[in-house]
Design a protein around this motif. Sequence first.
Motif, PDB file in Angstrom:
ATOM      1  N   GLY A 220      10.390  -8.828  -0.046  1.00 28.33           N
ATOM      2  CA  GLY A 220       9.134  -9.322  -0.591  1.00 28.33           C
ATOM      3  C   GLY A 220       7.917  -8.639  -0.022  1.00 28.33           C
TER       4      GLY A 220
ATOM      5  N   PRO B 148       4.125  -9.549   1.438  1.00 24.22           N
ATOM      6  CA  PRO B 148       3.304 -10.676   1.857  1.00 24.22           C
ATOM      7  C   PRO B 148       2.142 -10.855   0.881  1.00 24.22           C
ATOM      8  N   THR B 149       1.797 -12.104   0.624  1.00 22.64           N
ATOM      9  CA  THR B 149       0.689 -12.368  -0.286  1.00 22.64           C
ATOM     10  C   THR B 149      -0.645 -12.363   0.469  1.00 22.64           C
ATOM     11  N   THR B 150      -0.581 -12.546   1.766  1.00 24.74           N
ATOM     12  CA  THR B 150      -1.806 -12.473   2.559  1.00 24.74           C
ATOM     13  C   THR B 150      -1.510 -11.687   3.829  1.00 24.74           C
ATOM     14  N   VAL B 151      -2.522 -11.101   4.400  1.00 22.16           N
ATOM     15  CA  VAL B 151      -2.360 -10.452   5.706  1.00 22.16           C
ATOM     16  C   VAL B 151      -3.108 -11.294   6.734  1.00 22.16           C
ATOM     17  N   PRO B 152      -2.377 -11.836   7.695  1.00 23.44           N
ATOM     18  CA  PRO B 152      -3.012 -12.758   8.630  1.00 23.44           C
ATOM     19  C   PRO B 152      -3.915 -12.037   9.628  1.00 23.44           C
TER      20      PRO B 152
ATOM     21  N   THR C 139       1.720  -4.601  11.312  1.00 24.11           N
ATOM     22  CA  THR C 139       2.837  -5.050  10.467  1.00 24.11           C
ATOM     23  C   THR C 139       4.155  -4.946  11.219  1.00 24.11           C
TER      24      THR C 139
ATOM     25  N   ARG D  24       4.387  -7.694  13.697  1.00 25.83           N
ATOM     26  CA  ARG D  24       4.583  -8.979  13.017  1.00 25.83           C
ATOM     27  C   ARG D  24       6.003  -9.093  12.482  1.00 25.83           C
ATOM     28  N   ARG D  25       6.497  -7.963  12.007  1.00 23.88           N
ATOM     29  CA  ARG D  25       7.850  -7.946  11.454  1.00 23.88           C
ATOM     30  C   ARG D  25       8.895  -8.300  12.494  1.00 23.88           C
ATOM     31  N   SER D  26       8.610  -7.964  13.732  1.00 22.42           N
ATOM     32  CA  SER D  26       9.619  -8.189  14.766  1.00 22.42           C
ATOM     33  C   SER D  26       9.445  -9.529  15.483  1.00 22.42           C
ATOM     34  N   LEU D  27       8.530 -10.357  15.016  1.00 24.13           N
ATOM     35  CA  LEU D  27       8.418 -11.700  15.587  1.00 24.13           C
ATOM     36  C   LEU D  27       9.712 -12.461  15.294  1.00 24.13           C
ATOM     37  N   PRO D  28      10.282 -13.062  16.324  1.00 21.75           N
ATOM     38  CA  PRO D  28      11.517 -13.806  16.080  1.00 21.75           C
ATOM     39  C   PRO D  28      11.231 -15.086  15.295  1.00 21.75           C
TER      40      PRO D  28
END
Lengths: 204, 204
Positions: free
Chosen positions: B4, B6-10, B16, B19-23
């Motif tokens: 997918g 993301p619909t928003t970028v925090p 990225t 963020r992608r590797s956040l468990p």
Amino acid sequence: MPQGRPTTVPDDGLTTAQRRSLPLLMVHTGDGKGKSTAAFGVALRAWNQGWDVGVFQFVKSAKWRIGEQTVLERLGELHEQTGEGGPVTWHKMGAGWSWSRKEGSTEDHAADAAEGWAEVKRAIAEERHDLYVLDEFTYPMEWGWVDVDDVVSTLRDRPGRQYVVVTGRRAHPALVEAADLVTEMTKVKHQMDRGQKGQRGIEW
Amino acid sequence: MPQGRPTTVPDDGLTTAQRRSLPLLMVHTGDGKGKSTAAFGVALRAWNQGWDVGVFQFVKSAKWRIGEQTVLERLGELHEQTGEGGPVTWHKMGAGWSWSRKEGSTEDHAADAAEGWAEVKRAIAEERHDLYVLDEFTYPMEWGWVDVDDVVSTLRDRPGRQYVVVTGRRAHPALVEAADLVTEMTKVKHQMDRGQKGQRGIEW
């Protein structure tokens, strides 16, 4: 989940034992995660019972499902080597179905899907597998690449003791009607909503 | 499912990739099938990535989960023998948690559940596993056998890169709030409604 108790006893002339052994047509649908993942979880259990598992992956991607494919094919190898569990066959659209001569390059997804379904039909007629995972098969149905009436009647009237799991969003109402067990996976909350992208090991 | 976007970028100051590797803390809840099955599907993929998988089964039964346990433990053995995949540890309430001296006969489920949770806390503090499957853990939370605030803060504030999947009906709102990914499995149709009982290979 605890083993449930039926709330009604149907007037179908079958004993509980007979009814218990009726093979199931299962559908995992909805917009949430876990539809395919749960289907592969069912395949795990089937393998452990020594069932013959046939996976038909109606998606085109080198990446999706690669974890499940690697593990299930490894379990199929284990069966060949040691007799543990059951055999596993994994057929994939896009890489060319395994019974098909052509390889990869075709871009006619509709023809690929129809060809995949024709093979599923042959397999069902020959009672080749105990469990069929028709992964993401709701999409070819939705897009008119396969005939919905043909799919539903073939799955509903399949011979012998063959279990089927169909996964994908927006399952056709006729498929839902024919199915014994339909679960909808609903997204309550997803990390993509906060801008986090798919993760290796979790998403594929 | 396709990867997918993301619909928003925090606005969290992370790239990225970071963020992608956040468990993730994942919850599979709802009254439908597939909550645990999908969690074990996640475990399959994790194993395939070489992750260390710890399962904590908060149910008491010789029968439930035996398929998943057999296969995942077999995969753990494969890892030991050949280096494929990752290690798997399966802890089960009722048969006596593996770190516990007592065996089987206890009937104090509340104490068992609390003991299981205490071990999960120790494991998380030591970053022992990459993926934790806390199977049916919503029930000890619901029944007050473990402290909800303690569970939520421990899971939310866990160190390092540890993924968690919690399964079970009626997930506590505080757990849902803390989770990154919550999926509700809803029963649309079940064969028990027409009087068919649970089936070996499918239900367990």
